[in-house]
Design an enzyme around this catalytic site. Structure first.
Site, PDB file in Angstrom:
ATOM      1  N   ILE A 172       6.010   5.971  -4.198  1.00  0.00           N
ATOM      2  CA  ILE A 172       5.338   6.494  -5.265  1.00  0.00           C
ATOM      3  C   ILE A 172       5.295   4.679  -6.120  1.00  0.00           C
ATOM      4  CG2 ILE A 172       7.246   7.229  -6.351  1.00  0.00           C
ATOM      5  CD1 ILE A 172       5.764   9.408  -7.087  1.00  0.00           C
ATOM      6  N   PRO A 173       3.872   5.069  -7.042  1.00  0.00           N
ATOM      7  CA  PRO A 173       3.571   4.229  -8.077  1.00  0.00           C
ATOM      8  C   PRO A 173       5.120   4.085  -8.976  1.00  0.00           C
ATOM      9  CG  PRO A 173       2.277   4.307  -6.887  1.00  0.00           C
ATOM     10  CD  PRO A 173       2.817   4.921  -6.391  1.00  0.00           C
ATOM     11  N   GLY A 226      -0.859  10.239 -16.929  1.00  0.00           N
ATOM     12  CA  GLY A 226      -1.467  11.363 -16.690  1.00  0.00           C
ATOM     13  C   GLY A 226      -2.400  12.024 -17.175  1.00  0.00           C
ATOM     14  N   TYR A 281      -4.775  22.235 -14.747  1.00  0.00           N
ATOM     15  CA  TYR A 281      -5.289  21.573 -15.396  1.00  0.00           C
ATOM     16  C   TYR A 281      -6.522  21.125 -15.743  1.00  0.00           C
ATOM     17  CZ  TYR A 281      -0.871  18.716 -15.602  1.00  0.00           C
ATOM     18  OH  TYR A 281       0.637  18.282 -15.451  1.00  0.00           O
TER      19      TYR A 281
END
EC number: 1.1.1.21
Length: 301
Positions: free
Chosen positions: A14-15, A20, A51
């Protein structure tokens, strides 16, 4: 040196720094942020059903794929299971995948250890001020999450806003260990004990609200005099000091920004001295910026 990626317990990577997208609901603004981020080397995009921007992200990424800017296989996409889908996580994920126009996500998280029962009219999109909080079954929901990996809909699965208690319930019976946990974490809420627990279980920690602010909040971490003094010492922005402090612990971050300048700063991390790290450690007050009312007693457990 800050590692560009962190290895998950299933061997996938995972980076360390991602983009976000919470609160980004204007498609033009969101497209600008994603284009700028990708041009700077970002490859992790974090979103969630609640979201309300997954359809926009799907449209934007399809456009970028068609333009040859980036390929799906080079991206790490995180989404989250909303509280109303605990009875059928597959339904929740398939809705997100449909909006994202993707066959899979790289990481799918249980957004909260809080279950919302469907509204009387049967709808599951409830996210207003009135919550119909039900009983959260950590073990039962997790078993359904594991099935998403079997189906190839999620490469990795994890949790968000969990504490030690609900995490231990899952670890006691799981077939697939949570790969990651996303929690609010910043100098005012460094969560040292929880971080050490998660690390001991091989669960990668991802910090949200890393820069320590929220809509309507007063004291912002990046305005703290200690943070500003350290930033002046290193000749950089306060946000860079905060993100450097967090990532130095092997924790991933997903700061949000629309500005290319700020996006560039957020990946230009610094090597902090032990003295400066200790000074930032001392800022911990346990203050939460994200503490939704009405979520019941299980939140953060």
């Amino acid at each position: 040196m800050i590692c560009k990626t962190q290895k998950l317990n299933n061997g996938k990577e995972i980076p360390t720094v991602g983009l976000g997208t919470w609160g980004m609901e204007d498609e033009a603004v969101l497209e600008g942020a994603i284009r700028n981020a990708l041009s700077l080397g970002y490859r992790h995009i974090d979103t969630a059903f609640i979201y309300g921007n997954e359809k926009m992200i799907g449209n934007i990424l399809k456009k970028l794929f068609d333009e040859g800017v980036v390929q799906r296989k080079d991206l790490f996409i995180t989404s989250k299971l909303w509280n109303t889908f605990h009875g059928c996580p597959e339904d929740g994920l398939r809705r997100s995948l449909n909006d994202l126009q993707m066959d899979y996500v790289d990481l799918y998280l249980i957004h909260w250890p809080v279950t919302f029962d469907p509204a009387p009219d049967g709808t599951v999109e409830s996210c207003g001020k009135k919550y119909n909080v039900g009983k959260f079954d950590a073990v039962g929901v997790w078993k359904k999450m594991e099935a998403l990996v079997d189906l190839g809909l999620a490469k990795s699965i994890g949790i968000s806003n969990f504490g030690k208690a609900n995490t231990e319930k899952i670890l006691g019976t799981c077939r697939i260990c949570p790969a990651a946990i996303q929690i609010e974490l910043h100098p005012y809420l460094n969560q040292k004990e929880l971080v050490e627990f998660m690390k001991s279980k091989g669960i990668q920690v991802i910090s949200y609200s890393s820069l320590g602010s929220a809509p309507g909040s007063s004291a912002k971490v990046r305005d703290d005099k200690t943070i500003k003094a350290i930033a002046k010492k290193y000749g950089c922005a306060p946000s860079q000091i905060i993100l450097s402090y967090i990532t130095a612990q092997g924790i991933c971050v997903i700061p949000k920004s629309r500005s290319k300048e700020h996006l560039r700063e957020n990946i230009d991390l610094k090597e902090l001295s032990r003295e400066d790290i200790s000074a930032i450690d001392a800022l911990n007050t346990g203050h939460r910026y994200v503490d939704p009312p009405g979520f019941g007693p299980e939140k953060f457990k």
